[in-house]
Design an enzyme around this catalytic site. Structure first.
Site, PDB file in Angstrom:
ATOM      1  N   ASN A 215      18.647  24.213   7.791  1.00 55.07           N
ATOM      2  CA  ASN A 215      17.614  24.511   8.794  1.00 55.07           C
ATOM      3  C   ASN A 215      16.757  25.701   8.381  1.00 55.07           C
ATOM      4  O   ASN A 215      15.529  25.681   8.506  1.00 55.07           O
ATOM      5  CB  ASN A 215      18.266  24.794  10.150  1.00 55.07           C
ATOM      6  CG  ASN A 215      18.576  23.524  10.925  1.00 55.07           C
ATOM      7  OD1 ASN A 215      17.921  22.501  10.756  1.00 55.07           O
ATOM      8  ND2 ASN A 215      19.572  23.590  11.781  1.00 55.07           N
TER       9      ASN A 215
ATOM     10  N   GLU B  98      26.023  20.051  14.308  1.00 54.91           N
ATOM     11  CA  GLU B  98      26.212  19.226  13.112  1.00 54.91           C
ATOM     12  C   GLU B  98      27.631  18.664  13.036  1.00 54.91           C
ATOM     13  O   GLU B  98      28.087  18.240  11.976  1.00 54.91           O
ATOM     14  CB  GLU B  98      25.918  20.044  11.853  1.00 54.91           C
ATOM     15  CG  GLU B  98      26.896  21.175  11.565  1.00 54.91           C
ATOM     16  CD  GLU B  98      26.567  22.485  12.284  1.00 54.91           C
ATOM     17  OE1 GLU B  98      27.029  23.539  11.803  1.00 54.91           O
ATOM     18  OE2 GLU B  98      25.872  22.454  13.310  1.00 54.91           O
TER      19      GLU B  98
ATOM     20  N   ASP C  54      32.016  17.679   9.722  1.00 54.11           N
ATOM     21  CA  ASP C  54      31.001  18.726   9.852  1.00 54.11           C
ATOM     22  C   ASP C  54      30.097  18.719   8.617  1.00 54.11           C
ATOM     23  O   ASP C  54      30.588  18.669   7.486  1.00 54.11           O
ATOM     24  CB  ASP C  54      31.682  20.090   9.994  1.00 54.11           C
ATOM     25  CG  ASP C  54      30.707  21.193  10.367  1.00 54.11           C
ATOM     26  OD1 ASP C  54      30.499  21.411  11.564  1.00 54.11           O
ATOM     27  OD2 ASP C  54      30.161  21.829   9.444  1.00 54.11           O
TER      28      ASP C  54
ATOM     29  N   ASP D 248      17.001  17.827  11.364  1.00 49.65           N
ATOM     30  CA  ASP D 248      17.150  16.629  12.191  1.00 49.65           C
ATOM     31  C   ASP D 248      17.196  15.372  11.330  1.00 49.65           C
ATOM     32  O   ASP D 248      17.944  14.430  11.619  1.00 49.65           O
ATOM     33  CB  ASP D 248      15.992  16.526  13.180  1.00 49.65           C
ATOM     34  CG  ASP D 248      16.085  17.546  14.313  1.00 49.65           C
ATOM     35  OD1 ASP D 248      17.136  18.203  14.435  1.00 49.65           O
ATOM     36  OD2 ASP D 248      15.103  17.684  15.060  1.00 49.65           O
TER      37      ASP D 248
ATOM     38  N   HIS E 198      13.849  23.049  10.996  1.00 52.48           N
ATOM     39  CA  HIS E 198      14.688  22.257  11.902  1.00 52.48           C
ATOM     40  C   HIS E 198      14.328  20.773  11.878  1.00 52.48           C
ATOM     41  O   HIS E 198      15.195  19.918  12.109  1.00 52.48           O
ATOM     42  CB  HIS E 198      14.579  22.815  13.328  1.00 52.48           C
ATOM     43  CG  HIS E 198      15.273  24.130  13.490  1.00 52.48           C
ATOM     44  ND1 HIS E 198      16.619  24.225  13.796  1.00 52.48           N
ATOM     45  CD2 HIS E 198      14.827  25.400  13.377  1.00 52.48           C
ATOM     46  CE1 HIS E 198      16.965  25.504  13.865  1.00 52.48           C
ATOM     47  NE2 HIS E 198      15.897  26.235  13.612  1.00 52.48           N
TER      48      HIS E 198
END
Length: 316
Positions: free
Chosen positions: A187, A222, A179, A196, A192
């Site tokens: 974010n 994630e 994770d 990404d 965002h």
């Protein structure tokens, strides 16, 4: 095989127009005949990885025709599917105009034998139908953003791993859930789009750590899963520690050079009688402890009473 037989075999493989190549478990070319080296522009004394062959051929307009605007995404998607089954066939076209039908045969240790035959004379319409079929199959297995296997494909591989262990007492292995730490904060702070970019960076950093027998995929947000067959807990820890060290040093946002990120990992080994839910839950519980203890670490789930780091009934 006598010396004469071996001499004849070596002479024929050198002369045949059929492409022959052998890759090791890390996808590095260890043998190729002249037909293969000529098609993919590999020198006689070279031993590049498959990914290196694709990159330099793409840059030079040689070898396989790659219809993509993002070479690294294409490589990532293909690497994580190469050699995952004992035998498969693929078709590909070359910049020199040839169309190849290639077989990939993989042994239990991860060595892959590739043999390709020129099928340029096969009707173009039939080739197009097969291309469309292969594209649809790939789309159903790959995560759209990161180009690694998606949750559905990864869970199918987890089912296969559990089934193989249950049916073969000599088999074992581990499952890790990975994770990205503080991803929501990334974010929120950077947007965002930047989030990404971090996901893409992580997926690409993983390429050097995933062996042919492994499976690595995105299982949500994630969160990623790494399935490690025939791997002890100690070996898995070494692999994951190296991964975390590399991630710490990554700088994925070019316009924010000070930005870095970390990951937490929960690790569980297969136990006799495990279901998919059993091993998944133990890895997830270990991940929870890794997060609670400060993140950026690997925690493994072990049985109560053993040399444990965590068990469901105890707080470490």
């Amino acid at each position: 095989m006598t010396g004469d037989h071996l001499k004849a075999l070596m002479g024929l493989q050198a002369a045949t127009p059929v492409l022959i190549a052998l890759y090791d478990p890390h996808d590095r070319l260890r043998y190729a005949n002249e037909a293969f080296r000529s098609a993919y522009h590999v020198g006689e004394d070279e031993a590049p990885t498959w990914a290196e062959i694709m990159r330099r051929n793409h840059a030079a307009g040689r070898g396989t025709v790659l219809k993509t605007d993002d070479l690294e995404a294409w490589i990532a998607a293909t690497v994580h599917r190469r050699g995952k089954v004992p035998f498969r066939t693929v078709e590909t076209d070359l910049h020199d105009g040839r169309w190849l039908w290639m077989t990939e045969t993989v042994d239990q240790k991860g060595w892959m034998l590739c043999i390709a035959v020129d099928i340029t004379d096969v009707r173009a319409g039939e080739r197009k139908l097969r291309q469309d079929r292969d594209f649809a199959l790939r789309a159903s297995q790959v995560d759209e953003l990161t180009s690694v296997p998606n949750r559905r494909y990864t869970m199918e591989r987890l089912n296969e791993f559990i089934r193989n262990c249950a049916e073969n007492p000599h088999m074992w292995g581990c499952v890790a859930i990975i994770d990205i730490d503080y991803f929501k904060a990334i974010n929120d702070r950077y947007g965002h789009h930047r989030g990404d970019e971090v996901l893409l960076d992580f997926a690409r950093q993983m390429q050097e750590f995933v062996r042919r027998s492994d499976c690595f995929g995105r299982i949500g947000g994630e969160e990623f899963m790494l399935i490690l067959p025939d791997t002890t807990v100690g070996e898995a820890n070494l692999i994951l520690d190296r991964l975390l060290d590399k991630i710490r040093n990554a700088r994925p946002l070019s316009n924010i050079p000070e930005f870095f990120y970390t990951c937490s990992v929960g690790l569980a080994e297969y136990r006799e009688g495990d279901s998919v839910g059993d091993i998944y839950s133990r890895a997830d519980e270990a991940l929870y402890i890794a997060k609670r203890e400060g993140r950026d670490r690997v925690k493994r789930h072990t049985l109560p009473g053993s040399d444990r780091e965590f068990s469901p009934d105890q707080t470490p």
